[in-house]
Write a protein that holds these residues in place. Structure first.
Motif, PDB file in Angstrom:
ATOM      1  N   LEU A  17      45.926  35.043  18.500  1.00  0.00           N
ATOM      2  CA  LEU A  17      45.367  34.215  19.559  1.00  0.00           C
ATOM      3  C   LEU A  17      46.425  33.824  20.572  1.00  0.00           C
ATOM      4  N   SER A  21      46.540  34.679  24.495  1.00  0.00           N
ATOM      5  CA  SER A  21      46.709  33.658  25.528  1.00  0.00           C
ATOM      6  C   SER A  21      47.909  33.964  26.391  1.00  0.00           C
ATOM      7  N   ARG A 109      36.782  20.206  26.709  1.00  0.00           N
ATOM      8  CA  ARG A 109      35.640  20.628  25.885  1.00  0.00           C
ATOM      9  C   ARG A 109      34.486  19.630  25.985  1.00  0.00           C
ATOM     10  N   TYR A 220      45.837  20.573  19.119  1.00  0.00           N
ATOM     11  CA  TYR A 220      44.581  21.051  19.700  1.00  0.00           C
ATOM     12  C   TYR A 220      44.764  21.353  21.186  1.00  0.00           C
ATOM     13  N   SER A 225      41.812  27.308  20.913  1.00  0.00           N
ATOM     14  CA  SER A 225      41.009  28.389  20.344  1.00  0.00           C
ATOM     15  C   SER A 225      41.250  28.535  18.852  1.00  0.00           C
ATOM     16  N   ASP A 228      39.936  25.279  16.864  1.00  0.00           N
ATOM     17  CA  ASP A 228      38.470  25.260  16.727  1.00  0.00           C
ATOM     18  C   ASP A 228      38.032  25.879  15.402  1.00  0.00           C
ATOM     19  N   TRP A 229      38.859  26.788  14.861  1.00  0.00           N
ATOM     20  CA  TRP A 229      38.491  27.490  13.625  1.00  0.00           C
ATOM     21  C   TRP A 229      39.111  26.873  12.382  1.00  0.00           C
TER      22      TRP A 229
END
Length: 494
Positions: A17, A21, A109, A220, A225, A228-229
């Motif tokens: 990730l 990014s 968000r 965060y 991304s 979030d998981w």
């Protein structure tokens, strides 16, 4: 599946990730930004940042790289402004250029660019001007709002009086009092201190501010991304946000059912009137979702930081009882004990005023401020900064600037007094952030801090449960905000 394998898989996911990014964000030209520590291809400068001490780490890095330097939070570069001169030269002398709001994933968000605090461009300007006018209409900056604060101070003193003889944590009562002032402006009413709906609302705000000021909140904002998981308390932020949205939406619906168009009772009615006026305008910024987010911004900004400052202030006065005694002596001489202090008394209370300023300077409740973004290309300290550059205005660095304050790491009210004992202001004092993005409720916060704290000290002596020598002023959380450690106090009637 073994924990080692799980850890490895999570690390691989992080790298994937982050690399993705990096590919998206890596269009920045390194030569176009000020120098800074060399970033790792995936993690940026993350390994340099101490958990819970981001503000201190940035000040240490500034010692090597200067007052304007580039830091990579994960794959994203940001320019850090450190020290009074850099903050002034950017946020004050180039106020328009540095008036954009930078990204914070935790708020993006939820708000999606709506509301006052995290909007940009024409939407931000329109909403800010409207909010300033509406808040002024309902007393902000006038005698009317002072009367509301004094009424709430009386209620707070009654609650404090009921605790005499029993140690207690003042957090919730201070939250109640501060929030009720903004409630009266936004919702048109106040809540009882034991109202379960109100208490739940305050707990949601407090919980979110605490998590966002923790390492989870920091991470965060750097790797949204990925986080979030991953499991963790950061997910509670968004559950809390959802519950707050429901509460605010219900308040708006009640206003729709009871309002008289053109005769606003509070901020929500004003906004609904403006929605009616612009309902045929497809480009209007006055939509219900914007009202929800704006109301949330006013509540969040008008409750947490002021309540935390009051709570931290009481802890500091427990630590330094001689300072509290001197404030009480000045209050007795100037105001007496028959009536509550008023805003008009402030000019005749130089030591008290200095203590209030020093509390805010010392704690730097929002140490990093909120991120900015450049609205156009700019030059700063011989560096070229392209439009869109993310900026971290390290407000704490101005408050700890040794060129502006003597012994900046120590609590010392004489920082705001001249040789004759008169109050002396200082441009390096910027708890509400300078420039075009100054906190909308700065005037209200100043009023509340003065009236609530002086009312408490006029009525009570503050006694710590532990010896003052054992009281720790180190923040329990340092991230979005500096939050004091939990403490209890005894009150004794004066």
């Amino acid at each position: 599946m073994s924990m080692g394998l799980v850890t490895l898989l999570l690390l691989l996911l992080l790298l994937a990730l982050a690399w993705r990014s990096w590919g998206v964000q890596g269009t920045w030209k390194r030569g176009a930004l000020p120098p800074g520590p060399t970033p790792l291809p995936l993690l940026g400068n993350l390994l340099l940042l101490q958990s819970g001490r981001l503000d201190r780490t940035l000040m240490e890095l500034s010692g090597r790289w200067g007052p304007v330097f580039t830091l990579h939070l994960g794959p994203r570069p940001a320019v850090v402004l450190c020290g009074y001169a850099a903050l002034r030269d950017a946020l004050v002398l180039q106020a328009d250029t540095f008036s954009g709001r930078g990204a914070m994933a935790v708020f993006e968000r939820f708000t999606r660019g709506n509301g006052i605090v995290f909007s940009n461009g024409p939407r931000w300007l329109t909403l800010r001007n409207f909010a300033l006018g509406a808040l002024k209409e309902f007393g902000l900056g006038t005698r009317t709002i002072e009367e509301r604060v004094l009424e709430e101070a009386t209620c707070l003193l009654e609650e404090f009086q009921a605790t005499i003889g029993v140690p207690f944590d003042p957090r919730r009562l201070l939250d109640n009092a501060v929030s009720n002032v903004i409630c009266s402006v936004v919702f048109g009413n106040r809540y009882g201190y034991r109202d379960p709906e109100f208490l739940r609302l305050l707990d949601l705000f407090s919980d979110n501010f605490r998590i966002m000021s923790s390492r989870w909140g920091e991470m965060y904002n750097i790797f949204p991304s990925l986080l979030d998981w991953l499991p963790g308390p950061h997910h509670r932020i968004f559950r809390n946000f959802a519950e707050l949205r429901v509460f605010i939406s219900e308040q708006i619906q009640r206003h729709r059912q009871t309002r008289q168009p053109g005769v606003p009772r509070d901020f929500i009615d004003c906004f609904l009137d403006q929605m009616d006026k612009e309902q045929q305008d497809a480009e209007s910024h006055f939509q219900e979702e914007t009202l929800v987010m704006t109301t949330h911004n006013l509540f969040f900004g008008g409750t947490e930081t002021t309540s935390i400052t009051l709570r931290y202030g009481l802890l500091i006065l427990l630590k330094y009882p001689e300072v509290a005694a001197k404030v009480q002596e000045e209050l007795d001489t100037v105001v007496g004990r028959i009536r509550l202090p008023s805003q008009a008394d402030r000019a005749r209370l130089p030591y008290t005023n200095a203590v209030l300023h020093e509390i805010q300077r010392f704690i730097s409740v929002l140490p990093l401020g909120l991120p900015r973004a450049l609205t156009r290309d700019a030059h700063l300290h011989d560096y070229f900064l392209p439009k869109g550059t993310s900026v971290i205005p390290l407000l704490m660095s101005s408050h700890r600037d040794p060129t502006q304050f003597k012994d900046p790491d120590c609590f010392n009210p004489t920082n705001f007094l001249d040789d004759k004992g008169n109050f002396r202001s200082n441009d390096a004092f910027m708890p509400f952030a300078p420039g075009k993005r100054m906190c909308l409720g700065a005037g209200l916060a100043r009023l509340e801090l003065f009236l609530f704290l002086t009312a408490i000290l006029q009525r009570f002596r503050l006694l710590p449960v532990r010896s003052p020598a054992h009281l720790d002023l180190t923040p329990q959380y340092t991230g979005l905000g500096n939050l004091p450690t939990t403490f209890q106090l005894h009150l004794v009637a004066r």
